[in-house]
Design an enzyme around this catalytic site. Sequence first.
Site, PDB file in Angstrom:
ATOM      1  N   ARG A 200      19.166 -12.219   2.889  1.00  0.00           N
ATOM      2  CA  ARG A 200      20.068 -13.319   3.267  1.00  0.00           C
ATOM      3  C   ARG A 200      21.207 -13.490   2.267  1.00  0.00           C
ATOM      4  NH1 ARG A 200      15.860 -18.045   5.455  1.00  0.00           N
ATOM      5  NH2 ARG A 200      14.737 -16.701   6.937  1.00  0.00           N
ATOM      6  N   ASP A 274      23.843   4.074 -11.871  1.00  0.00           N
ATOM      7  CA  ASP A 274      24.105   4.878 -13.063  1.00  0.00           C
ATOM      8  C   ASP A 274      24.936   4.164 -14.113  1.00  0.00           C
ATOM      9  OD1 ASP A 274      26.558   4.827 -11.821  1.00  0.00           O
ATOM     10  OD2 ASP A 274      26.904   6.989 -11.908  1.00  0.00           O
TER      11      ASP A 274
END
Length: 360
Positions: A200, A274
């Site tokens: 949500r 990353d």
Amino acid sequence: MAYLQTLVSFLALGLPLVSALAFPGAVGFGSVATGGTTPFVVTSIADSGTGTLRDAVSVSGRNITFAVSGYIVLASPLSLSSSTTINGQTAPAPGIGVMAREVSASGKTNIIIRNLRMRQGNMDTDTGKSAFNMGTASNVILDHCSIEYGVFDGIDAVGTVNVTVSNSIIALPIGQQFGAHLETGPATWYRNLWVSAHNRQPLTKANSQYINNVVYNYQAAYTVANTGGLFSHDILNNYFIAGPSTTSAGDDYFQMNANQKVFASGNFLDSNKDGVLNGAAANTVGSAVVLTAPWNSGSTGLATLTAAAAYTSVLANAGASPRDSVDAFVVSTVQSLGKTGTIFTNQASTGLANNGYGTL
């Protein structure tokens, strides 16, 4: 000229004509909110009594400013009256906030709230309450608010008409771990920062504009739900960023069924965790009907930032000002770009002071 620009913007959005925006720079469907005009100055951060915020919102028509700063620790839900303006930006540094219970505009109309911190947390023993509830309300705009530690939802807006949530932080929900639930609409979600929720972000069962938002460390982000009904969605220039809690980065759009009509453009997804912002285009919206143009003619005019520019702007500007330790924690989590982030069950687990609420 200013009047003509306002007239054009309201016609473009399909909004009823009013004499002015909720405040200069207000956007979207909630910008029709008129708020209050009768001055009231909050002079105490006590929960109740003369000069308190509870005293201020007990009568409709008030335009509320603050001569005090700090947390207001609520002993019970704070129920607003219709035609209320809360100007949290007027509080002296370090700003104003409420904690421990729900703020409710349920069933009310013409509500303007700016620069207010609403942090429910597990001090609220009623697990059916949310940090901010505007169920069955109409004409509501939240701008530069910080909404954390919602128990049922961060924002609950079932049956709500004409809503804008802009430039706000909706983060770290506990309990159900849901960001926001809106039904009916129409609704505008603009330049918000959504962080570490299970789902949500938002759930929007309404004709909606979702523009220049940033969503981080989600398990499901933009959601309609299979039982949502028939709605149209303009989803423009948002950045979805996976974090440690993200089990499927492809749930950036969730439960987008064939009943939905979607114009999605300029959205990006950074899925590799990353530590670098290096996402790729992400405009595939499940089984929804793909629109070739926005359903609302005003949406393109709101999408002034690319997704990458929205990331920079939202992290710098979203939430209540001046930024406190809770919001600083939220923003630093996002800046890790996949390296840190937790979906919490208790605000104390953040390790922040004051049982996780931080101090004002």
